[in-house]
Design a protein around this motif. Structure first.
Motif, short mmCIF file in Angstrom:
data_model
loop_
_atom_site.label_atom_id
_atom_site.label_comp_id
_atom_site.label_asym_id
_atom_site.label_seq_id
_atom_site.Cartn_x
_atom_site.Cartn_y
_atom_site.Cartn_z
N THR A 1 9.61 17.56 14.79
CA THR A 1 9.38 17.16 13.26
C THR A 1 8.99 15.75 13.29
OG1 THR A 1 10.82 19.02 12.58
CG2 THR A 1 10.11 17.30 10.76
N GLY A 2 8.11 15.41 12.41
CA GLY A 2 7.86 13.95 12.00
C GLY A 2 7.08 13.53 10.92
N VAL A 3 7.36 12.47 10.34
CA VAL A 3 6.81 11.96 8.98
C VAL A 3 6.15 10.57 9.39
CG1 VAL A 3 7.39 11.57 6.75
CG2 VAL A 3 8.50 13.36 7.73
N GLY A 4 5.04 10.62 8.73
CA GLY A 4 4.05 9.37 8.82
C GLY A 4 3.68 9.03 7.53
N LEU A 5 3.71 7.89 7.35
CA LEU A 5 3.24 7.08 5.98
C LEU A 5 1.84 6.02 6.31
CD1 LEU A 5 6.39 6.24 4.21
CD2 LEU A 5 5.02 8.26 3.88
N SER A 6 1.08 5.91 5.38
CA SER A 6 0.14 4.89 5.25
C SER A 6 0.21 4.18 3.89
CB SER A 6 -1.42 5.61 5.59
OG SER A 6 -2.41 4.56 5.50
N LEU A 7 0.66 3.01 4.07
CA LEU A 7 0.52 2.23 2.82
C LEU A 7 -0.11 1.03 2.76
CD1 LEU A 7 4.70 2.09 2.95
CD2 LEU A 7 3.06 3.69 1.63
N ALA A 8 -0.79 0.66 1.58
CA ALA A 8 -1.47 -0.59 1.40
C ALA A 8 -1.54 -1.12 0.22
CB ALA A 8 -3.00 -0.47 1.55
N VAL A 9 -0.90 -2.39 0.09
CA VAL A 9 -0.70 -3.00 -1.21
C VAL A 9 -1.31 -4.33 -1.37
CG1 VAL A 9 1.19 -4.10 -2.96
CG2 VAL A 9 1.81 -2.07 -1.54
N GLY A 10 -2.21 -4.60 -2.34
CA GLY A 10 -3.04 -5.70 -2.40
C GLY A 10 -3.39 -6.23 -3.72
N ALA A 11 -4.61 -7.00 -3.56
CA ALA A 11 -5.26 -7.30 -4.84
C ALA A 11 -6.92 -7.00 -4.91
CB ALA A 11 -4.99 -8.74 -5.22
N GLN A 12 -7.43 -6.86 -5.73
CA GLN A 12 -8.97 -6.63 -5.80
C GLN A 12 -9.66 -7.20 -6.82
OE1 GLN A 12 -9.57 -2.28 -6.20
NE2 GLN A 12 -8.13 -2.31 -8.19
N ARG A 13 -11.09 -7.79 -6.77
CA ARG A 13 -11.57 -8.29 -8.02
C ARG A 13 -13.10 -8.06 -7.69
NH1 ARG A 13 -11.86 -14.85 -8.93
NH2 ARG A 13 -13.16 -14.84 -10.65
N ASP A 14 -13.89 -8.01 -8.79
CA ASP A 14 -15.34 -7.95 -8.77
C ASP A 14 -15.99 -8.75 -9.80
OD1 ASP A 14 -15.15 -6.69 -11.05
OD2 ASP A 14 -15.60 -4.53 -10.43
N ASP A 15 -17.19 -8.96 -9.81
CA ASP A 15 -17.95 -9.95 -10.81
C ASP A 15 -17.47 -9.41 -12.29
OD1 ASP A 15 -19.58 -8.12 -9.39
OD2 ASP A 15 -20.90 -8.42 -10.96
N PHE A 16 -17.09 -8.09 -12.70
CA PHE A 16 -16.92 -7.79 -13.96
C PHE A 16 -15.74 -7.94 -14.38
CE2 PHE A 16 -19.69 -4.41 -11.83
CZ PHE A 16 -20.90 -5.04 -12.64
N SER A 17 -14.41 -8.66 -13.33
CA SER A 17 -13.18 -8.84 -13.77
C SER A 17 -12.96 -10.28 -13.67
CB SER A 17 -12.32 -8.08 -12.58
OG SER A 17 -12.61 -6.72 -12.68
N PRO A 18 -12.04 -10.64 -14.79
CA PRO A 18 -11.68 -12.05 -14.77
C PRO A 18 -10.72 -12.89 -13.88
CG PRO A 18 -10.34 -10.99 -16.33
CD PRO A 18 -11.44 -9.96 -15.94
N GLY A 19 -10.08 -11.87 -13.04
CA GLY A 19 -9.34 -12.18 -12.01
C GLY A 19 -8.94 -11.23 -11.01
N PHE A 20 -8.12 -11.35 -9.92
CA PHE A 20 -7.59 -10.44 -9.11
C PHE A 20 -6.74 -9.31 -9.89
CE2 PHE A 20 -9.33 -13.13 -6.10
CZ PHE A 20 -9.85 -12.31 -5.15
N ARG A 21 -6.79 -8.16 -9.52
CA ARG A 21 -5.73 -7.06 -10.05
C ARG A 21 -5.18 -6.34 -8.82
NH1 ARG A 21 -9.53 -4.05 -14.24
NH2 ARG A 21 -7.75 -2.71 -14.42
N PRO A 22 -3.92 -5.92 -9.22
CA PRO A 22 -3.37 -4.97 -8.01
C PRO A 22 -4.19 -3.72 -7.74
CG PRO A 22 -1.64 -5.45 -9.79
CD PRO A 22 -3.14 -5.80 -10.40
N GLY A 23 -3.97 -3.31 -6.42
CA GLY A 23 -4.63 -2.17 -5.91
C GLY A 23 -4.16 -1.79 -4.62
N GLY A 24 -4.23 -0.62 -4.17
CA GLY A 24 -3.57 -0.04 -3.38
C GLY A 24 -3.65 1.35 -3.16
N ASN A 25 -2.82 1.99 -1.97
CA ASN A 25 -2.90 3.32 -1.95
C ASN A 25 -1.74 3.63 -0.89
OD1 ASN A 25 -3.85 3.76 1.24
ND2 ASN A 25 -5.48 2.47 0.29
N ALA A 26 -1.24 5.04 -0.99
CA ALA A 26 -0.13 5.57 -0.33
C ALA A 26 -0.59 6.89 0.03
CB ALA A 26 0.98 5.20 -0.95
N THR A 27 -0.28 7.21 1.48
CA THR A 27 -0.50 8.67 1.76
C THR A 27 0.77 9.07 2.79
OG1 THR A 27 -1.93 7.92 3.79
CG2 THR A 27 -2.81 8.89 1.72
N ALA A 28 1.25 10.33 2.90
CA ALA A 28 2.42 10.62 3.69
C ALA A 28 2.11 12.12 4.27
CB ALA A 28 3.58 10.89 3.01
#
Length: 218
Positions: A149-176
């Motif tokens: 038996t094993g449990v694996g996680l994939s986590l990403a926490v960061g910031a994102q921005r495009d030319d439609f956004s005034p600044g960086f905003r949080p973004g990420g994902n998590a899977t188990a």
């Protein structure tokens, strides 16, 4: 050297075409792999891109390098030419390093750099900023709950921005994913995950998913 390819027919209600992909994987040395691929077909991103009959020709290159037992460096570059006259370029660099290998826990840490550039902003059903940026810290813990038996996680926490956004905003994902029966003939895998406002080909969204698979080994 490994060469791969596929060819077939793709159809919509209004048109059809011959879709294909051809690629090669080259391993010039231990721990180093270079991959190249060219593909052509419909631009399958949203119902609108299909309804417009948009087609794409893409070229992709991938670089994988393990300079030691602890490091893994990957770089992915992707270029697409669309039938509406647009061009898209995307690259992702997600290096990671092994920081723990114990009886109960494996842990890799790293970061991800992603940029997407598009020549023109059309209203054709796909995401086409002049520049999208995503930077995140990543973690890949794996718990060995038992021999089978094993449990694996994939986590990403960061910031994102495009030319439609005034600044960086949080973004990420998590899977188990949990696996029951790692060394047995029958194995059960249960997975779940979420993506939080990270922009993809069709734009920004929050999505959740789950799955169950049963494997029989012979």
């Amino acid at each position: 050297l490994r060469v791969r390819g596929r060819i077939g027919q793709a159809r919509t209600s209004d048109s059809d075409l011959t879709a294909y992909a051809i690629g090669a994987d080259v391993a010039p040395g231990d721990g180093l792999t270079l991959s190249f691929e060219r593909s052509s077909g419909f631009f399958v991103v949203s119902p609108r891109t299909i309804g417009l009959g948009l087609r794409q020709v893409s070229h992709r290159a991938r670089f994988e390098w393990a300079p030691g037992v602890r490091w893994q460096v990957v770089a992915d570059v992707w270029q697409q030419s669309l039938s509406d006259g647009n061009d898209r370029w995307e690259f992702t660099v997600p290096p990671r390093r092994s920081v723990a290998r114990t009886e109960r826990l494996n842990l890799d840490l790293g970061f991800t750099v992603t940029q997407l550039r598009t020549a023109t902003n059309y209203d054709n059903g796909y995401y086409d900023p002049s520049l999208y940026q995503y930077y995140a810290f990543t973690a890949y813990p794996y718990w060995k709950a038992g021999e089978n038996t094993g449990v694996g996680l994939s986590l990403a926490v960061g910031a994102q921005r495009d030319d439609f956004s005034p600044g960086f905003r949080p973004g990420g994902n998590a899977t188990a994913e949990a696996t029951f029966g790692i060394y047995r003939r029958w194995a059960l895998k249960v997975n779940a995950g979420g993506m939080f406002n990270q922009r993809l080909g069709s734009g920004a969204f929050r999505g959740y998913g789950a799955g169950v698979s049963l494997i029989r080994r012979f």
